[in-house]
Design a protein around this motif. Structure first.
Motif, PDB file in Angstrom:
ATOM      1  N   UNK A   1      -1.815   5.456  -2.151  1.00 27.76           N
ATOM      2  CA  UNK A   1      -0.522   5.203  -1.526  1.00 27.76           C
ATOM      3  C   UNK A   1       0.551   6.096  -2.114  1.00 27.76           C
ATOM      4  N   UNK A   2       0.307   6.654  -3.288  1.00 23.75           N
ATOM      5  CA  UNK A   2       1.253   7.589  -3.903  1.00 23.75           C
ATOM      6  C   UNK A   2       0.810   9.034  -3.729  1.00 23.75           C
ATOM      7  N   UNK A   3      -0.062   9.282  -2.763  1.00 22.37           N
ATOM      8  CA  UNK A   3      -0.530  10.633  -2.442  1.00 22.37           C
ATOM      9  C   UNK A   3      -1.226  11.290  -3.623  1.00 22.37           C
ATOM     10  N   UNK A   4      -1.950  10.505  -4.418  1.00 23.89           N
ATOM     11  CA  UNK A   4      -2.567  11.077  -5.606  1.00 23.89           C
ATOM     12  C   UNK A   4      -4.081  11.084  -5.547  1.00 23.89           C
TER      13      UNK A   4
ATOM     14  N   UNK B   1      -7.946  -5.223  -0.562  1.00 25.76           N
ATOM     15  CA  UNK B   1      -7.140  -4.935   0.629  1.00 25.76           C
ATOM     16  C   UNK B   1      -6.060  -5.992   0.808  1.00 25.76           C
ATOM     17  N   UNK B   2      -6.421  -7.255   0.582  1.00 28.21           N
ATOM     18  CA  UNK B   2      -5.422  -8.329   0.675  1.00 28.21           C
ATOM     19  C   UNK B   2      -4.325  -8.142  -0.368  1.00 28.21           C
ATOM     20  N   UNK B   3      -4.714  -7.783  -1.586  1.00 26.97           N
ATOM     21  CA  UNK B   3      -3.721  -7.544  -2.633  1.00 26.97           C
ATOM     22  C   UNK B   3      -2.821  -6.367  -2.275  1.00 26.97           C
ATOM     23  N   UNK B   4      -3.409  -5.314  -1.687  1.00 27.04           N
ATOM     24  CA  UNK B   4      -2.614  -4.148  -1.307  1.00 27.04           C
ATOM     25  C   UNK B   4      -1.568  -4.516  -0.265  1.00 27.04           C
ATOM     26  N   UNK B   5      -1.938  -5.405   0.654  1.00 24.56           N
ATOM     27  CA  UNK B   5      -0.969  -5.853   1.664  1.00 24.56           C
ATOM     28  C   UNK B   5       0.166  -6.622   1.006  1.00 24.56           C
ATOM     29  N   UNK B   6      -0.180  -7.466   0.043  1.00 21.92           N
ATOM     30  CA  UNK B   6       0.854  -8.239  -0.658  1.00 21.92           C
ATOM     31  C   UNK B   6       1.790  -7.309  -1.431  1.00 21.92           C
TER      32      UNK B   6
ATOM     33  N   UNK C   1       2.201  -3.829  -1.079  1.00 24.35           N
ATOM     34  CA  UNK C   1       2.832  -2.679  -0.421  1.00 24.35           C
ATOM     35  C   UNK C   1       2.961  -2.817   1.093  1.00 24.35           C
ATOM     36  N   UNK C   2       2.563  -3.944   1.647  1.00 23.63           N
ATOM     37  CA  UNK C   2       2.623  -4.100   3.094  1.00 23.63           C
ATOM     38  C   UNK C   2       1.474  -3.378   3.776  1.00 23.63           C
ATOM     39  N   UNK C   3       1.639  -3.112   5.060  1.00 21.04           N
ATOM     40  CA  UNK C   3       0.581  -2.466   5.836  1.00 21.04           C
ATOM     41  C   UNK C   3       0.435  -1.010   5.417  1.00 21.04           C
ATOM     42  N   UNK C   4      -0.782  -0.501   5.554  1.00 22.12           N
ATOM     43  CA  UNK C   4      -1.037   0.902   5.259  1.00 22.12           C
ATOM     44  C   UNK C   4      -0.798   1.755   6.493  1.00 22.12           C
TER      45      UNK C   4
END
Length: 304
Positions: A182-185, A247-252, A254-257
């Motif tokens: 998500x940080x382009x890394x 994936x659930x944690x990522x939504x919590x 950072x929201x949707x990808x």
């Protein structure tokens, strides 16, 4: 658009929606558009990258397990080596395929809308094939010893304990991967250090429990070539469940990808020569020399 000092555009700040549009346009210029990521002519390169990368990962991971089982290297060496290999793979070919190397990671990227669902089956097939080829190589070199480095519950541990460990560890691994993407890394050194370091750290303390697979492709090769699928379900169910949790944690968190940065990290950027030109144009937009499409039309005076 940045105007001259004292001009009308210098008297106001860009509204949030316009700023977001500028940023999104710059990211697409720097990282490629969805059409470029979807280009079917480049799919064979991505699949080969996943095949080769997974072969290298399983070669080191299963090979290290095999040599540790025969007393030739320490457990620390066996679990740190895969982390170092993953670092190298991300650095040298992350921009080609996203360096998934793991069916659970491919599924997680797809669920985050950073990777096309129609590409998932091909990735998983070549990942499993890469793991099988690595195990065949180990069989040819060392013979059928040390379970060919298979991941199995440790002595004194049951399948359910290994399963819980694989779920927890994979949730952490995929969280690290999605977070750095998500940080382009995922095409740079920060992701390589984060992901590789996590793999090594997890192995250092949890290898005696489950073997620390976190990857159905890593466990598939030795199970297939060694003809022992007795505990393989643990290393499919655990990583897949862990990926869902991540994936659930990522939504919590950072929201949707699905943003351009994450799609570039998850899908790779392959168009030859386009990154340099787009980076130059992106700098021009940032400096106000060029106005992105959509903003220019909005800024035109109303003739009516």
């Amino acid at each position: 658009m940045v105007g001259e000092p004292g001009g009308p555009s210098a008297e106001r700040a860009d509204p949030p929606a316009e700023q977001e549009q500028r940023i999104r346009h710059r990211l697409e210029l720097e990282l490629g558009s969805r059409q470029e990521w979807d280009d079917p002519k480049l799919e064979w390169r991505r699949l080969f990258a996943e095949l080769f990368g997974t072969f290298l990962l399983v070669l080191v991971a299963a090979g290290g397990g095999l040599l540790h089982a025969t007393g030739q290297i320490s457990l620390a060496s066996a679990v740190v080596a895969p982390g170092l290999m993953v670092m190298a793979i991300i650095l040298f070919m992350g921009a080609v395929s996203g360096a998934h190397l793991n069916p659970a990671v491919s599924l997680a990227f797809a669920m985050r809308r950073d990777f096309l669902w129609r590409r998932v089956p091909g990735y998983i097939i070549v990942q499993l094939l890469g793991g099988a080829l690595a195990s065949l190589f180990l069989l040819a070199v060392f013979g059928d010893v040390g379970h060919l480095g298979a991941t199995l519950p440790g002595a004194g541990y049951e399948n359910w304990q290994a399963l819980l460990m694989e779920i927890a560890l994979t949730a952490g691994l995929v969280s690290v991967i999605l977070g750095t993407a998500s940080a382009a890394q995922n095409i740079g050194p920060i992701a390589a250090l984060g992901v590789g370091g996590y793999i090594a750290l997890a192995g250092l303390w949890a290898a005696p429990v489950s073997g620390v697979s976190m990857n159905p492709a890593r466990s598939f090769g030795p199970a297939l070539v060694g003809d022992d699928f007795s505990s393989y379900w643990v290393y499919v169910t655990g990583p897949l469940a862990g990926a869902l949790i991540a994936v659930a944690f990522a939504y919590i968190l950072r929201g949707r990808g699905g943003d351009p940065i994450s799609r570039a990290a998850g899908s790779g950027v392959l168009t030859p020569g386009i990154l340099k030109a787009k980076a130059r144009l992106a700098r021009d937009i940032e400096r106000g020399r060029v106005t992105p499409p959509g903003i220019a039309e909005a800024e035109k005076p109303d003739d009516s």
